[in-house]
Design an enzyme around this catalytic site. Structure first.
Site, PDB file in Angstrom:
ATOM      1  CD  GLU A 175      -3.597  -5.696   4.095  1.00 57.55           C
ATOM      2  OE1 GLU A 175      -4.404  -4.853   4.531  1.00 57.55           O
ATOM      3  OE2 GLU A 175      -2.366  -5.540   4.124  1.00 57.55           O
ATOM      4  CD  GLU A 183      -3.043  -0.939   2.252  1.00 56.56           C
ATOM      5  OE1 GLU A 183      -2.963   0.007   3.039  1.00 56.56           O
ATOM      6  OE2 GLU A 183      -3.989  -1.737   2.237  1.00 56.56           O
TER       7      GLU A 183
HETATM    8  C1  BGC Z   1      -2.912  -2.272   5.887  1.00 55.03           C
HETATM    9  C2  BGC Z   1      -2.884  -3.014   7.186  1.00 55.03           C
HETATM   10  C3  BGC Z   1      -3.981  -2.495   8.101  1.00 55.03           C
HETATM   11  C4  BGC Z   1      -5.312  -2.773   7.436  1.00 55.03           C
HETATM   12  C5  BGC Z   1      -6.511  -2.284   8.223  1.00 55.03           C
HETATM   13  C6  BGC Z   1      -4.294  -1.959   5.377  1.00 55.03           C
HETATM   14  O1  BGC Z   1      -4.363  -0.605   5.092  1.00 55.03           O
HETATM   15  O2  BGC Z   1      -2.113  -2.884   4.927  1.00 55.03           O
HETATM   16  O3  BGC Z   1      -1.616  -2.885   7.749  1.00 55.03           O
HETATM   17  O4  BGC Z   1      -3.921  -3.050   9.362  1.00 55.03           O
HETATM   18  O5  BGC Z   1      -5.373  -2.163   6.178  1.00 55.03           O
HETATM   19  O6  BGC Z   1      -6.475  -0.920   8.400  1.00 55.03           O
END
Ligand code: BGC
Length: 454
Positions: free
Chosen positions: A356, A164
């Protein structure tokens, strides 16, 4: 289609600073996050990542838990200052050994390691030398990539360069919420963008030159996902335009990053909007940035909606009052996992991996000693069904990583937000599988069939 395609990878993710702890152990150098946590008022309730989930000591137990859930892959990041305490120079053996052991344990458990090189714990020493504004920063990152590749690539095949970049630049350098907490002007922000892109390209080259096992390389990108309010052609086109063609003085448009990476050029709209704020671009830069990649990793949590206005101009549509939200106050918008991958696939034609996706919830230990998180199960069911729908409509997608394997340090929110499949009782370090972990085990076992129809 009930099941996900053959060979589809089911995993969960975490990041070094969020889970490891052991901040002063094993010769680790300081990162910008260690320093950020020392600034009063920056992190909720003064929390720090000093101890984290104590994964630095409890990694064996954590791998056992992953095996119990049946994870096929674990996406983790390497802490740059654990490997190179000052950011460059001689590798720190103890730091390398930690990841060495982790990789071995994962493989023994039948879990494939997916390694992210940089998930925000930037070496503090390099920050003091200019960080991502320094013209040397791309080279520093590539040197670090080669060191990690040299250490792990006899076993690791899947690599991601940055996690990111819009966050570590937009939140870290532009609005100051994340480390190193700067508020720079937009011209400097764009220089950092360009250097981070060059760093990505040089790191890919370093991985390809160094890896012993043929690497599969991507990155984990985030940005503004836009969905249309209906499947009408006009609305769909408006959403696509909103996602890729509209630029403000911020870094959240995917195309700002992924057009250079996949198409070898900055988006015309960015060049037009930013004018002389654009960074100097040297001969050969775009070729370095546009290294061929094997997959496109997307971190997706939610989306906004638009409809087509006059001449298909995107018109944002607000969510109804009382719309469902997670405790991050992010709306529950499963359509994000349909339109995000679909638009990205149609624009770039690269296999997608959701690197993610997940939600923060008000989890606690119930009177029966367990952790019940029906909202998370519902959330993930809805999102995964949409992802499956995108695949059934022709999007090539090869994996999914739930964020996160365990509750952890949620950056400026400290430990207030719980994203995990596994509950962490921070005072004792005890782990408890939430109901969602058991539910996810069944999703993996059935390759998505247990998600049912819908
Ligand atoms: C990030 C994580 C973060 C998650 C939730 C993403 O922006 O890669 O490190 O914990 O989202 O906010």
């Amino acid at each position: 289609m009930k099941c996900f395609p053959e060979g589809f990878v089911w995993g969960a993710a975490a990041a070094s600073y969020q889970v490891e702890g052991g901040a002063r152990e094993g010769g680790r150098g300081l990162s910008v996050w260690d320093m950020m946590c020392r600034i009063p008022g920056k992190i909720w309730d003064g929390h720090t990542g000093d101890v984290g989930c104590d994964h630095y000591h409890r990694w064996r137990e954590d791998v056992d838990i992953m095996r119990e859930i049946g994870l096929q892959a674990y996406r983790f990041s390497v802490a740059w200052p654990r490997i190179l305490p000052d950011g460059t120079g001689k590798p720190n053996r103890e730091g390398v050994d930690f990841y060495d052991r982790l990789v071995d344990a994962l493989l023994e458990a039948g879990i494939e390691p997916w390694v992210t090189l940089f998930h925000w714990d930037y070496p503090y020493e390099l920050f003091c030398r200019g960080g991502w504004l320094s013209p040397d920063s791309p080279k520093w990152f590539a040197e670090y990539a080669a060191v990690v590749a040299d250490a792990l690539s006899d076993r690791v095949v899947r690599w991601m360069t940055h996690n990111e970049p819009p966050c570590f630049i937009g939140l870290g350098l532009q609005n100051g919420e994340h480390a190193p907490g700067l508020r720079m002007g937009f011209a400097e922000v764009l220089r950092a963008v360009h250097n981070a892109l060059l760093g990505h390209g040089l790191a890919v080259q370093a991985l390809r030159a160094t890896c012993r096992k043929k690497p599969m390389i991507g990155m984990a990108m985030c940005g503004r996902v836009t969905a249309p309010v209906s499947e009408d052609k006009g609305d769909v086109e408006a959403a696509r335009r909103h996602m890729f063609d509209e630029f403000g003085l911020d870094v959240w448009n995917y195309a700002l990053w992924t057009d250079p990476i996949f198409l070898g050029r900055y988006h015309e709209g960015a060049i037009r909007t930013y004018g002389d704020l654009m960074p100097p671009i040297c001969d050969g830069d775009m070729r370095i940035i546009a290294q061929p990649l094997d997959f496109y990793g997307m971190n997706i949590y939610s989306c906004g909606f638009v409809r087509a206005g006059k001449d298909v101009a995107p018109e944002p549509v607000a969510l109804p009052v009382g719309y469902g939200m997670t405790t991050m106050e992010w709306p529950v918008t499963p359509q994000a996992l349909y339109w995000g991958p679909r638009f990205a696939w149609e624009r770039y034609g690269k296999p997608i991996v959701i690197t993610e996706n997940g939600m923060s919830n008000t989890d606690w230990i119930a009177v029966d000693g367990r952790v019940h998180d029906p909202q998370r199960i519902d959330f993930l069911t809805r999102y995964l069904r949409e992802y499956r729908r995108a695949i059934s409509h022709g999007v090539e997608a090869i994996g999914y990583f739930q964020w996160s394997i365990m509750d952890n340090f949620e950056w400026a929110h400290g430990y207030k937000r719980r994203f995990g499949l596994v509950y962490v009782d921070y005072p004792s370090g005890r782990r408890i599988l939430k109901d969602s972990a058991r539910w996810y085990a069944e999703v993996i076992r059935s390759s998505g069939a247990s998600l049912g129809d819908g």
